[in-house]
Design an enzyme around this catalytic site. Sequence first.
Site, PDB file in Angstrom:
ATOM      1  N   THR A 119       0.819  -1.204   0.000  1.00 46.94           N
ATOM      2  CA  THR A 119       0.000   0.000   0.000  1.00 46.94           C
ATOM      3  C   THR A 119       0.855   1.257   0.000  1.00 46.94           C
ATOM      4  O   THR A 119       1.973   1.264   0.552  1.00 46.94           O
ATOM      5  CB  THR A 119      -0.917   0.027   1.237  1.00 46.94           C
ATOM      6  OG1 THR A 119      -1.545   1.310   1.353  1.00 46.94           O
ATOM      7  CG2 THR A 119      -0.136  -0.212   2.524  1.00 46.94           C
ATOM      8  N   GLU A 155       0.329   3.658   1.815  1.00 49.29           N
ATOM      9  CA  GLU A 155       0.448   4.116   3.199  1.00 49.29           C
ATOM     10  C   GLU A 155       1.808   3.780   3.795  1.00 49.29           C
ATOM     11  O   GLU A 155       2.195   4.346   4.817  1.00 49.29           O
ATOM     12  CB  GLU A 155      -0.666   3.510   4.048  1.00 49.29           C
ATOM     13  CG  GLU A 155      -2.048   4.071   3.776  1.00 49.29           C
ATOM     14  CD  GLU A 155      -2.242   5.483   4.301  1.00 49.29           C
ATOM     15  OE1 GLU A 155      -1.543   5.872   5.264  1.00 49.29           O
ATOM     16  OE2 GLU A 155      -3.102   6.201   3.762  1.00 49.29           O
ATOM     17  N   TYR A 158      -1.511   0.506  10.528  1.00 49.49           N
ATOM     18  CA  TYR A 158      -1.800  -0.162   9.258  1.00 49.49           C
ATOM     19  C   TYR A 158      -0.592  -0.077   8.328  1.00 49.49           C
ATOM     20  O   TYR A 158      -0.144  -1.087   7.764  1.00 49.49           O
ATOM     21  CB  TYR A 158      -3.019   0.479   8.594  1.00 49.49           C
ATOM     22  CG  TYR A 158      -3.248   0.033   7.172  1.00 49.49           C
ATOM     23  CD1 TYR A 158      -3.714  -1.240   6.889  1.00 49.49           C
ATOM     24  CD2 TYR A 158      -2.998   0.894   6.107  1.00 49.49           C
ATOM     25  CE1 TYR A 158      -3.926  -1.660   5.577  1.00 49.49           C
ATOM     26  CE2 TYR A 158      -3.209   0.494   4.796  1.00 49.49           C
ATOM     27  CZ  TYR A 158      -3.668  -0.781   4.538  1.00 49.49           C
ATOM     28  OH  TYR A 158      -3.870  -1.179   3.242  1.00 49.49           O
ATOM     29  N   LYS A 208       1.723  -3.259   7.077  1.00 43.94           N
ATOM     30  CA  LYS A 208       1.892  -3.547   5.653  1.00 43.94           C
ATOM     31  C   LYS A 208       3.361  -3.485   5.233  1.00 43.94           C
ATOM     32  O   LYS A 208       3.783  -4.195   4.312  1.00 43.94           O
ATOM     33  CB  LYS A 208       1.059  -2.561   4.831  1.00 43.94           C
ATOM     34  CG  LYS A 208      -0.421  -2.897   4.761  1.00 43.94           C
ATOM     35  CD  LYS A 208      -0.660  -4.165   3.957  1.00 43.94           C
ATOM     36  CE  LYS A 208      -2.108  -4.354   3.572  1.00 43.94           C
ATOM     37  NZ  LYS A 208      -2.311  -5.505   2.687  1.00 43.94           N
TER      38      LYS A 208
END
Length: 326
Positions: A127, A129, A150, A154
Amino acid sequence: MSTPRAFITGITGQDGSYLAELLLAKGYEVHGLVRRSSSLNRHRIDHLTHEERLHLHYGDLTDGVSLVNLIHAIRPDEVYNLGAQSHVKVSFEMPEYTASTDAVGTLRLLEAIRAADLDCRFYQASTSEMFGATAPPQSESSPFYPRSPYGAAKLYSHWVTVNYREAYGLFAVSGILFNHESPRRGENFVTRKITQGVAAIEAGITDTLVLGNLDAVRDWGYAPEYVEAMWRMLQHDEPTDFVVATGKGTSVREFCEAAFSHAGLDWRDHVTYDAAYERPTEVDALIGDASKARDLLGWKPETDAVTLAGIMVDADRAKIAHLLNR
């Protein structure tokens, strides 16, 4: 030639449902991991249940035994790990669960593949992010700086995928996908919250939409196009990681304006701000450079954020009209 077999975690989610459609259309036998719950949450794949080549299996990324058993039984040619606790704000409230699912869950799945001595190709859903505070544009060579549990979880998944590729010779790739949306996006994500709000306001159900940070900039693409990139990564000759993005940044405010304008409304008449929707640490801007995917995979995005907003508003309009006319 035998029928290719794919295993998808997160098959009931936005990306999983579009990927299942794509693979079935290409002649695959598709197996999907479904978490057991007290209520069914399969509406995104209900239209595929007649497919004889679709098989659903109970299991969970937090349960390594179920993953080992399924990998041994299915013996897939391709594995797509899309399952996750994928809401950034929720990851601050459920950091341990997010880590167990999003980080260690990937390790459990990779270990299941290794233990089965399976010659398959593995896709990890990374991701944007993971870049977090890194200034845009972000590419495969940009440094990572996650700003949420998160993003951190990831990032572990991303690096453990690289490690299994290098340590065990596994054909394992990470697709670093920037934000991608559709009418199947979860209702607690900001784009879907906006388009549902527009449809509800237009229908006279409500008059107000409450949002958080309007200045956050994201690179928004169309989910069906992004799952095509996932598949292309596993057809590439060599395993390597790819950024998938449009290369264009759009603020939440601009997306909001486009969605309301599509319905002939002025967003400023309806949107209010609530600090409760802010994250403890914010990511200001994520804008991807997908040059590598374009050059090596022949992939490029076709749908911009304004067009995407219109697609989503129309879908939510139709859904509300259906509910009102029942």
